[in-house]
Scaffold this active site. Structure first.
Site, mmCIF file in Angstrom:
data_model
loop_
_atom_site.group_PDB
_atom_site.id
_atom_site.type_symbol
_atom_site.label_atom_id
_atom_site.label_comp_id
_atom_site.label_asym_id
_atom_site.label_seq_id
_atom_site.Cartn_x
_atom_site.Cartn_y
_atom_site.Cartn_z
ATOM 1 N N ASP A 1 30.422 47.845 -30.170
ATOM 2 C CA ASP A 1 29.731 47.808 -28.690
ATOM 3 C C ASP A 1 28.957 49.019 -28.365
ATOM 4 O O ASP A 1 29.611 50.131 -28.263
ATOM 5 C CB ASP A 1 30.985 47.409 -27.656
ATOM 6 N N HIS B 1 36.959 49.688 -22.443
ATOM 7 C CA HIS B 1 37.418 48.432 -22.590
ATOM 8 C C HIS B 1 38.803 48.320 -22.021
ATOM 9 O O HIS B 1 39.924 49.057 -22.799
ATOM 10 C CB HIS B 1 37.551 47.804 -24.184
ATOM 11 N N SER C 1 36.674 52.642 -26.055
ATOM 12 C CA SER C 1 37.736 51.333 -26.289
ATOM 13 C C SER C 1 38.944 51.850 -26.545
ATOM 14 O O SER C 1 39.403 52.837 -26.019
ATOM 15 C CB SER C 1 36.993 50.425 -27.166
#
Length: 364
Positions: free
Chosen positions: A292, A199, A172
């Site tokens: 995540d 992400h 991310s």
């Protein structure tokens, strides 16, 4: 109160963004800069908590301004830009190499059906990025290039074959520039497919793939539903889809609900990799906010797979890898150059089964 410096050359966009930020009581626009030189001076004198940065501006552009700010007065920087021509994708992501934390799109205009959601997303991003502690960046030479991979090879002189058939990577905040370095360091004869969830703001994943292809030794492509994965190719999850793998080395894309607020999510990918490949898989969780992929990385470990988390010292944000370390999901906790060396040995060379040769322990 979050003190924000807005950098944008268009007076119309300046006004629209100021109005947006003024709707949130936790954000105060303390200054507006119309070009890169103004931005650098304002950052040094006003000391904002966060900066929103345009890219294409007269005189000093967003790339040079970001470099200068990250050297002189490190500040969290968010790139706020419109959709760019694919040929300009290198410029877009070079700004992240220079130290910007994230790319996001300019909000849709009032009256557009997605106006409200795009405004909420921008405000959320500003709040999250303002909390990140950034460090001074120096640029003695071009930052792009391969990372050294000798250190881990020297630490682990002998290993036996692991039979890794797939490498799954999740990232991310801070991930794009790190993935660029990793893919430019893996050899062209890498013997496993690489599946990636990064992400990213909607609309920029295609630019991300274009940019990776300019330096990666492995071909990089947006994942396609039903596509058979081939060794030595990289598959990046597209906007708005969960990406999983299926028996027969196939990719499955779906519009299943977001997980951990994300679609694509690292959790969805890792869960399917654990189920389909088990001990024949390696999972890598890189820098990023949130958690995540952490639980699913532990599932992969329990299935006998190799699990890796980026270490705290090299992470822009130690959220996702830190959560993996906290729940004992990561067998190896490594800096990027040692992650690369480990992957090469797992896929192209011998290794000893789960040898305790890397850093272990809890987050500091």
């Amino acid at each position: 109160m979050i003190r924000l410096l807005l950098v944008e050359d268009s007076k119309t966009v300046q006004q629209a963004l100021v109005e947006i930020f003024n709707t949130d009581p936790d954000i105060r626009v303390i200054g507006i800069a119309a070009d890169g030189e103004e931005a650098v001076n304002a950052a040094m004198t006003m000391k904002p908590d966060v900066i929103t940065m345009d890219i294409n501006m007269p005189g000093m552009d967003g790339f040079e301004a970001t470099r200068a700010i990250m050297f002189a007065c490190p500040t969290p920087i968010i790139i706020v830009t419109g959709k760019m021509d694919p040929k300009d994708s290198a410029t877009l992501f070079r700004v992240m190499e220079a130290g910007a934390l994230m790319i996001t799109a300019k909000p849709f205009p009032p009256g557009h059906p997605e106006h409200g959601e795009s405004v909420r997303e921008l405000i959320k991003t500003v709040k999250l990025m303002s909390e990140i502690k950034v460090v001074r960046r120096s640029f003695p030479r071009e930052t792009r290039g391969t990372l050294p991979v000798t250190s881990f090879q020297q630490i682990v002189p002998t290993e036996t074959a692991a039979g890794i058939r797939i490498v799954a990577i999740g990232a991310s905040t801070g991930g794009p520039q790190l993935l660029q370095s990793i893919l430019s360091s893996l050899p062209s004869d890498f013997r496993a497919p690489v599946a990636i969830v990064q992400h990213m703001a909607k609309g920029f994943t295609g630019d991300f793939v274009n940019w990776l292809n300019q330096s990666s030794r492995l071909p990089v492509e947006l994942a396609v539903d039903g596509r058979h994965m081939s060794p030595g190719r990289v598959y990046v999850a597209p906007d708005g889809f969960q990406m999983q793998v299926a028996p027969g080395d196939r990719i499955i894309l779906s519009e299943d609900p977001p997980e951990n607020g994300q679609r694509p999510s690292v959790s969805s990918l890792f869960r399917s990799v654990a189920r389909v490949y088990g001990r024949s898989a390696a999972g890598v969780l890189l820098t990023g906010m949130g958690k995540d992929g952490a639980e699913e990385l532990k599932t992969l470990l329990e299935k006998g797979g190799i699990t890796v988390a980026q270490n705290r010292e090299s992470s822009v944000v130690f959220g996702m890898p830190g959560e993996a370390v906290r729940i004992n999901a990561a067998e190896h906790i490594l800096p990027p150059e040692e992650i690369i060396a480990l992957l090469i040995r797992l896929v192209n060379g011998p290794r000893s089964a789960h040898s305790p040769t890397t850093e272990t322990g809890k987050p500091q």
